[in-house]
Design an enzyme around this catalytic site. Structure first.
Site, PDB file in Angstrom:
ATOM      1  N   SER A 140       0.856  -1.189   0.000  1.00  0.00           N
ATOM      2  CA  SER A 140       0.000   0.000   0.000  1.00  0.00           C
ATOM      3  C   SER A 140       0.887   1.233   0.000  1.00  0.00           C
ATOM      4  O   SER A 140       2.074   1.155   0.344  1.00  0.00           O
ATOM      5  CB  SER A 140      -0.899   0.001   1.237  1.00  0.00           C
ATOM      6  OG  SER A 140      -1.671   1.194   1.315  1.00  0.00           O
ATOM      7  N   TYR A 154      -1.843  -1.055  10.550  1.00  0.00           N
ATOM      8  CA  TYR A 154      -1.906  -1.353   9.117  1.00  0.00           C
ATOM      9  C   TYR A 154      -0.670  -0.804   8.398  1.00  0.00           C
ATOM     10  O   TYR A 154      -0.023  -1.505   7.607  1.00  0.00           O
ATOM     11  CB  TYR A 154      -3.175  -0.751   8.524  1.00  0.00           C
ATOM     12  CG  TYR A 154      -3.309  -0.919   7.025  1.00  0.00           C
ATOM     13  CD1 TYR A 154      -3.744  -2.113   6.477  1.00  0.00           C
ATOM     14  CD2 TYR A 154      -3.008   0.135   6.157  1.00  0.00           C
ATOM     15  CE1 TYR A 154      -3.865  -2.273   5.105  1.00  0.00           C
ATOM     16  CE2 TYR A 154      -3.133  -0.006   4.784  1.00  0.00           C
ATOM     17  CZ  TYR A 154      -3.560  -1.214   4.261  1.00  0.00           C
ATOM     18  OH  TYR A 154      -3.676  -1.361   2.908  1.00  0.00           O
TER      19      TYR A 154
END
Length: 259
Positions: A140, A154
């Site tokens: 990401s 995350y």
């Protein structure tokens, strides 16, 4: 012209929805055998049915060694090879520091980072025996490049994937196994659609291209990394975000002007 990947075999984890589903569908369109992996078999079966007879479903929890080993064995039993692994399985529950529990942190790290390690480890015997392979990790921009409140766990997991990728690429290079990562920005998935039109519009406004990406924008990059033509690329991350990380401030977007 790219060399056809038709007849090769790919395992896609976290493939029941979102980016994983897009990757599975795109690889199916390219003629690969696709092992569609999800924690819930019925969800994997739906995606496999969308792809057609070249695909099949398998239920696995990527946080468990036994499950990932069984996943790899299923690909070998059904298709005779493991040419590509798309380690896509991931979760992103929000929790801010002070509210986040140890269990919250561990769940995200176990799924996103440990799950990548276990999935890669499971396919290595087959890839090493074949002396070739492609591993594509879904990371990401959040963590490696950007941050967002509520996603410290995350972001840490996604940055961890990039560190894992770089050393894995060195270790596996002697077997002609490449390890690369796709790094999505804001992509229009089922989860994003559930946030509503106003949220989507505000998010798109932060992107120079003024739109969100499609799951197939990510899938096409994964397919390139899996190709023969990408054989001399390893240890690299490709940002697919419509230019989202480029502006140094909101003013840069204001100065763009109309096309």
């Amino acid at each position: 012209m790219f060399t056809s990947l038709e007849g090769k075999t790919v395992i896609v984890t976290g493939a029941s929805k979102g980016i994983g589903r897009g990757i599975a569908l795109r690889f199916g369109q390219a003629g690969l055998n696709v092992l569609v992996v999800s924690r819930r078999l019925e969800e994997a079966e739906k995606v496999a049915a969308e792809i057609g007879p070249r695909a099949s479903a398998f239920a696995a929890d990527v946080t468990k060694t036994a499950d990932t080993l069984a996943m790899a064995q299923a690909a070998l039993d059904r298709y005779g090879a493991i040419d590509v692994l798309c380690a896509n399985a991931g979760i992103f529950p929000a929790a801010k520091l002070g509210d986040m529990t140890e269990d919250d942190f561990d769940l995200v790290m176990d799924t996103n980072l440990k799950g990548t390690f276990l999935s890669v480890s499971a396919v290595l015997p087959a890839m090493k025996a074949a002396k070739k392979g492609r591993i594509v990790i879904t990371s990401s921009i959040t963590g490696p490049i950007t941050g967002f409140p509520g996603w410290t766990h995350y972001g840490a997991s996604k940055a961890g994937q990039m560190g894992f990728m770089r050393t894995a690429a060195i270790e596996l290079a002697p077997w002609n196994i490449t390890v690369n990562a796709v790094m999505p920005g804001n992509i229009l998935t089922e989860g994003m659609e559930g946030m509503g039109e106003a949220y989507i519009a505000s998010t798109a406004a932060c992107v120079p291209m003024k739109k969100l990406g499609s799951v197939f924008d990510i899938a096409n990059t994964a397919l390139f990394f899996a190709s023969e033509e990408a054989g001399y690329i390893t240890g690299q991350g490709m940002v697919i975000d419509g230019g989202q990380v480029l502006p140094e401030s909101p003013m840069a977007l204001d100065e763009m002007g109309a096309a």
